[in-house]
Design a protein around this motif. Structure first.
Motif, PDB file in Angstrom:
ATOM      1  N   LEU A  37       0.934  -1.021   0.018  1.00 27.37           N
ATOM      2  CA  LEU A  37      -0.004   0.108   0.145  1.00 27.37           C
ATOM      3  C   LEU A  37       0.927   1.127   0.181  1.00 27.37           C
ATOM      4  N   GLY A  38       2.160   1.031  -0.371  1.00 30.60           N
ATOM      5  CA  GLY A  38       2.926   2.421  -0.130  1.00 30.60           C
ATOM      6  C   GLY A  38       3.715   2.814   0.992  1.00 30.60           C
ATOM      7  N   LYS A  39       4.147   4.093   0.816  1.00 31.96           N
ATOM      8  CA  LYS A  39       5.176   4.381   2.023  1.00 31.96           C
ATOM      9  C   LYS A  39       4.703   5.738   2.545  1.00 31.96           C
ATOM     10  N   ARG A  51     -15.115  -4.428   6.374  1.00 32.87           N
ATOM     11  CA  ARG A  51     -14.332  -5.165   7.191  1.00 32.87           C
ATOM     12  C   ARG A  51     -12.893  -4.904   7.010  1.00 32.87           C
ATOM     13  N   ARG A  52     -12.265  -4.100   8.212  1.00 31.03           N
ATOM     14  CA  ARG A  52     -11.135  -3.746   8.030  1.00 31.03           C
ATOM     15  C   ARG A  52     -10.150  -4.849   7.996  1.00 31.03           C
ATOM     16  N   LEU A  53      -8.893  -4.261   7.244  1.00 28.93           N
ATOM     17  CA  LEU A  53      -7.926  -5.427   7.052  1.00 28.93           C
ATOM     18  C   LEU A  53      -6.899  -4.941   8.022  1.00 28.93           C
ATOM     19  N   LEU A  54      -5.701  -6.096   8.238  1.00 27.00           N
ATOM     20  CA  LEU A  54      -4.648  -5.701   9.128  1.00 27.00           C
ATOM     21  C   LEU A  54      -3.747  -4.998   8.313  1.00 27.00           C
ATOM     22  N   VAL A  55      -3.211  -3.828   8.814  1.00 31.53           N
ATOM     23  CA  VAL A  55      -2.050  -3.231   7.891  1.00 31.53           C
ATOM     24  C   VAL A  55      -0.994  -2.950   8.761  1.00 31.53           C
ATOM     25  N   ARG A  56       0.131  -3.481   8.298  1.00 32.02           N
ATOM     26  CA  ARG A  56       1.334  -3.139   9.144  1.00 32.02           C
ATOM     27  C   ARG A  56       2.578  -2.749   8.286  1.00 32.02           C
ATOM     28  N   LYS A  57       3.608  -2.313   8.687  1.00 30.04           N
ATOM     29  CA  LYS A  57       4.682  -1.754   8.090  1.00 30.04           C
ATOM     30  C   LYS A  57       5.875  -2.874   8.202  1.00 30.04           C
ATOM     31  N   GLU A  58       6.067  -2.873   6.796  1.00 35.26           N
ATOM     32  CA  GLU A  58       7.144  -4.136   6.505  1.00 35.26           C
ATOM     33  C   GLU A  58       8.220  -3.516   5.847  1.00 35.26           C
ATOM     34  N   ARG A  59       9.573  -3.424   6.286  1.00 32.41           N
ATOM     35  CA  ARG A  59      10.495  -2.685   5.447  1.00 32.41           C
ATOM     36  C   ARG A  59      10.293  -1.557   5.067  1.00 32.41           C
ATOM     37  N   GLY A  60       9.502  -0.673   5.855  1.00 33.66           N
ATOM     38  CA  GLY A  60       9.430   0.796   5.136  1.00 33.66           C
ATOM     39  C   GLY A  60       8.279   0.789   4.570  1.00 33.66           C
ATOM     40  N   GLU A  61       7.413  -0.087   4.366  1.00 34.64           N
ATOM     41  CA  GLU A  61       6.242   0.084   3.417  1.00 34.64           C
ATOM     42  C   GLU A  61       4.907  -0.607   4.252  1.00 34.64           C
TER      43      GLU A  61
END
Ligand code: ZN
Length: 275
Positions: A37-39, A51-61
């Protein structure tokens, strides 16, 4: 052999595999689709049918992890609405790919196939209540996606398996069963908050934990519950004991993991099995 080696690979797929932003995203029932989903500085929000999805930062994104329901049909599409912090909205697609799960055909006496009439209304109420519980979404995300196995014991490979009883298909098995002796303490798979602790017709005594961002774990057929809604629990804290309450053929733990209210294969989050 095949199944075993796939389980060994699964955690690596979940935690490490990069997916290109504009390549088509695919996901199989009971598995997890990843969307980049971008930076942006602030996290975007992503949802499927509200229904909201889990969003997390992985390696800056930012990456959204979408649980694909076991009921999703192969070749169908799921639409993900993404709200970016700059106010723009975009729609992404996930194409559902086929995944084979085992099917068991059983013939039993009619009175064993169905709930007694006096329990049907209760079951319907419970189902509605549980659906509401499973849609819980809290903003603070889990520190890690890795879960610990709640009890020692042999894991069944029956996640996703279906039963057809007297010609009527039943809902697929949305968890994995772990064989353990009655009374064995059941540990929280990760730190979280108790959002449900009750007794159900099929699931028996059950505890549901919220780990944040729609990641939930469910523990069923407990002989005893040692937690109440609202409690904060540490990873590994005892939340109950193994039992055979509800519809269970013997003592075992039924353990489910949910993302965006979809049951996903718990093996994806657990330590790999020894070879
Ligand atoms: Zn089960």
């Amino acid at each position: 052999m095949l199944r075993r080696s796939f389980l060994l690979l699964a955690p690596a797929l979940l935690f490490a595999q990069p997916v290109l932003a504009d390549t088509p995203v695919v996901g199989a029932p009971g598995r997890i689709a990843r969307l980049r989903l971008g930076k942006s500085e602030q996290p975007p929000k992503a949802q499927i049918d509200g229904r909201r999805l889990l969003v997390r930062k992985e390696r800056g994104e930012w990456v959204a992890l979408a649980g694909i329901p076991l009921s999703a049909k192969a070749a169908s599409r799921l639409f993900v609405d993404v709200d970016h912090p700059d106010g723009t909205r975009e729609r992404r697609r996930i194409t559902v790919v086929d995944r084979k799960y085992s099917i068991q055909y059983l013939t039993v006496a009619p009175d064993q196939a169905d709930l007694p009439a006096d329990q049907v209304a209760q079951y319907d109420q419970e189902r509605e209540h549980l659906l509401k519980v499973l849609r819980t979404f809290s903003e603070a995300g889990p520190a890690s996606l890795a879960l610990r196995q709640p009890v020692e014991g042999r894991r069944s490979s029956s996640f996703g398996s279906r039963r057809v009883i007297n010609g009527m298909p039943r809902s697929p098995h949305g968890g994995l069963d772990i064989a353990a002796v009655e009374g064995t303490p059941v540990a929280a798979a990760s730190a979280g908050r108790v959002i449900d602790a009750a007794e159900y017709v099929f699931l028996g005594r059950t505890v549901v934990l919220d780990h944040g961002q729609g990641l939930l774990t469910l523990y069923s057929h407990l002989s005893e519950i040692a937690a109440k809604p609202g409690d904060a629990v540490a990873a590994g804290a005892t939340i109950g004991k193994v039992g055979a309450t509800g519809r269970a053929t013997g003592p075992h733990l039924h353990f489910s993991v949910y993302l965006n209210a979809a049951a996903v294969d718990p093996a994806l989050f657990l330590p790999a099995l020894p070879p």
